[in-house]
Design an enzyme around this catalytic site. Structure first.
Site, PDB file in Angstrom:
ATOM      1  N   CYS A  33      27.345  21.656 -29.315  1.00  0.00           N
ATOM      2  CA  CYS A  33      28.809  21.023 -29.029  1.00  0.00           C
ATOM      3  C   CYS A  33      29.764  21.070 -30.088  1.00  0.00           C
ATOM      4  CB  CYS A  33      27.987  20.010 -28.601  1.00  0.00           C
ATOM      5  SG  CYS A  33      30.006  18.740 -28.482  1.00  0.00           S
ATOM      6  N   CYS A  36      31.064  17.757 -31.245  1.00  0.00           N
ATOM      7  CA  CYS A  36      30.075  17.033 -31.923  1.00  0.00           C
ATOM      8  C   CYS A  36      30.151  17.185 -33.165  1.00  0.00           C
ATOM      9  CB  CYS A  36      28.824  17.027 -31.211  1.00  0.00           C
ATOM     10  SG  CYS A  36      28.943  16.964 -29.566  1.00  0.00           S
TER      11      CYS A  36
END
Length: 111
Positions: A33, A36
């Site tokens: 991600c 992230c």
């Protein structure tokens, strides 16, 4: 993970988060991600800045999907603030450090 950031899983979540005496910020994330990965240095910086006043931990949703499911994490990154064993606030997606600081100061009664 930085030295101030705990790796959370099923075995330690209750002790480190739900029974914690201090507020806890939990970052639900995954290695693939990109938001992230952008959020990771912000979370680590928050952990250093608020060391001794809050706990900071990360849950890899690919490795511990049960915790993501339990807390209704449908998008990552999701940052959940816990106090006294319960969720008190949630942020989804990348957010600037300043926003997290403001929320933590309010939780700590410093705002």
């Amino acid at each position: 993970m930085g030295g101030n950031v705990l790796e959370l899983n099923e075995a330690n979540f209750e002790e480190e988060v739900l029974r914690a005496q201090e507020p806890v910020l939990v970052d639900f994330w995954a290695t693939w991600c990109m938001p992230c990965r952008m959020m990771a240095p912000v979370v680590e910086d928050i952990a250093r800045s608020f060391s001794g006043r809050i706990k900071v931990g990360k849950v890899n949703t690919d490795e511990v999907p049960s915790l993501a499911l339990r807390y209704g994490v449908h998008a990552i990154p999701t940052l959940i603030f816990f106090q006294d064993g319960r969720e008190i606030e949630r942020v989804v997606g990348y957010v600037p450090r300043r926003l997290l600081e403001e929320k933590l100061k309010r939780i700590l009664g410093e705002a």
